[in-house]
Design a protein around this motif. Structure first.
Motif, mmCIF file in Angstrom:
data_model
loop_
_atom_site.group_PDB
_atom_site.id
_atom_site.type_symbol
_atom_site.label_atom_id
_atom_site.label_comp_id
_atom_site.label_asym_id
_atom_site.label_seq_id
_atom_site.Cartn_x
_atom_site.Cartn_y
_atom_site.Cartn_z
ATOM 1 N N ALA A 31 -20.082 -24.709 17.909
ATOM 2 C CA ALA A 31 -19.526 -23.002 18.480
ATOM 3 C C ALA A 31 -17.954 -23.668 18.631
ATOM 4 C CB ALA A 31 -19.975 -22.646 19.454
ATOM 5 N N VAL A 32 -17.776 -24.632 19.305
ATOM 6 C CA VAL A 32 -16.735 -25.304 19.667
ATOM 7 C C VAL A 32 -15.999 -26.308 18.588
ATOM 8 C CG1 VAL A 32 -15.392 -27.429 20.908
ATOM 9 C CG2 VAL A 32 -17.361 -26.017 21.691
ATOM 10 N N SER A 33 -16.683 -26.677 16.878
ATOM 11 C CA SER A 33 -15.951 -27.215 16.499
ATOM 12 C C SER A 33 -15.329 -26.078 15.397
ATOM 13 C CB SER A 33 -16.657 -27.362 14.944
ATOM 14 O OG SER A 33 -16.330 -28.223 13.556
ATOM 15 N N LEU A 34 -16.189 -25.329 15.203
ATOM 16 C CA LEU A 34 -15.674 -23.380 14.719
ATOM 17 C C LEU A 34 -14.386 -22.853 15.414
ATOM 18 C CD1 LEU A 34 -18.741 -21.819 14.151
ATOM 19 C CD2 LEU A 34 -17.040 -22.594 12.433
ATOM 20 N N ALA A 35 -14.058 -23.239 16.793
ATOM 21 C CA ALA A 35 -13.504 -22.699 17.879
ATOM 22 C C ALA A 35 -12.429 -22.650 17.456
ATOM 23 C CB ALA A 35 -13.306 -22.795 19.392
ATOM 24 N N MET A 36 -12.373 -24.182 17.314
ATOM 25 C CA MET A 36 -10.921 -25.895 17.019
ATOM 26 C C MET A 36 -10.556 -25.551 15.586
ATOM 27 S SD MET A 36 -10.908 -27.712 19.244
ATOM 28 C CE MET A 36 -9.450 -29.147 19.200
ATOM 29 N N ALA A 37 -11.173 -25.391 14.743
ATOM 30 C CA ALA A 37 -10.923 -24.528 12.965
ATOM 31 C C ALA A 37 -10.630 -23.148 13.171
ATOM 32 C CB ALA A 37 -11.855 -24.704 12.923
ATOM 33 N N GLY A 38 -10.614 -22.432 14.605
ATOM 34 C CA GLY A 38 -9.673 -21.093 13.651
ATOM 35 C C GLY A 38 -10.901 -20.220 13.275
ATOM 36 N N LYS A 39 -12.280 -20.380 12.989
ATOM 37 C CA LYS A 39 -12.961 -19.655 12.440
ATOM 38 C C LYS A 39 -14.724 -19.487 13.089
ATOM 39 C CE LYS A 39 -12.167 -22.731 8.007
ATOM 40 N NZ LYS A 39 -12.749 -23.458 7.306
ATOM 41 N N ARG A 41 -16.485 -16.720 14.435
ATOM 42 C CA ARG A 41 -16.362 -15.155 14.640
ATOM 43 C C ARG A 41 -16.904 -14.516 16.078
ATOM 44 N NH1 ARG A 41 -18.332 -13.824 9.219
ATOM 45 N NH2 ARG A 41 -17.814 -15.491 7.715
ATOM 46 N N GLY A 42 -16.902 -14.322 17.101
ATOM 47 C CA GLY A 42 -17.150 -14.198 17.603
ATOM 48 C C GLY A 42 -15.608 -13.801 18.325
ATOM 49 N N ASP A 43 -15.824 -13.579 20.042
ATOM 50 C CA ASP A 43 -14.329 -12.932 20.839
ATOM 51 C C ASP A 43 -14.221 -14.340 21.311
ATOM 52 O OD1 ASP A 43 -12.095 -12.587 22.452
ATOM 53 O OD2 ASP A 43 -13.527 -11.076 23.597
ATOM 54 N N THR A 44 -13.481 -14.973 21.415
ATOM 55 C CA THR A 44 -13.703 -16.558 22.306
ATOM 56 C C THR A 44 -13.046 -16.214 23.755
ATOM 57 O OG1 THR A 44 -11.112 -16.497 21.650
ATOM 58 C CG2 THR A 44 -13.037 -18.468 20.128
ATOM 59 N N ALA A 45 -13.197 -14.962 23.839
ATOM 60 C CA ALA A 45 -12.709 -14.330 25.321
ATOM 61 C C ALA A 45 -13.480 -16.015 26.815
ATOM 62 C CB ALA A 45 -12.784 -13.372 26.344
ATOM 63 N N LYS A 46 -15.116 -15.878 25.955
ATOM 64 C CA LYS A 46 -16.174 -16.323 27.155
ATOM 65 C C LYS A 46 -15.751 -17.829 26.834
ATOM 66 C CE LYS A 46 -19.402 -12.670 27.361
ATOM 67 N NZ LYS A 46 -20.753 -12.517 26.910
#
Length: 75
Positions: A31-39, A41-46
């Motif tokens: 999840a952290v890796s995907l968020a760092m890559a901008g990929k 898929r879920g809402d990043t608010a949480k």
């Protein structure tokens, strides 16, 4: 001014690793890796809220302690 959650996360990853940052936040490494890559898929608010909660500590002049910005504002 609220701190930028992505900058905080990026700094944590640079200082440790994606896996270590994920453990600290209570998220999966993926999840952290995907968020760092901008990929992510879920809402990043949480995730953003968790990053600010864990990594966004500030020195609160009202309490004289290092706390989250929300805790300082509510004092």
């Amino acid at each position: 001014m609220p701190r930028d959650w992505f900058a905080l996360l990026s700094e944590e990853v640079a200082n440790t690793s994606i896996a270590a940052a994920a453990r600290r936040l209570g998220y999966s490494r993926t999840a952290v890796s995907l968020a760092m890559a901008g990929k992510y898929r879920g809402d990043t608010a949480k995730l953003a809220a968790r990053v600010l909660e864990v990594l966004g500590m500030v020195e609160c002049p009202h309490l004289g302690l290092s706390v989250t910005p929300a805790k300082c504002a509510s004092s």
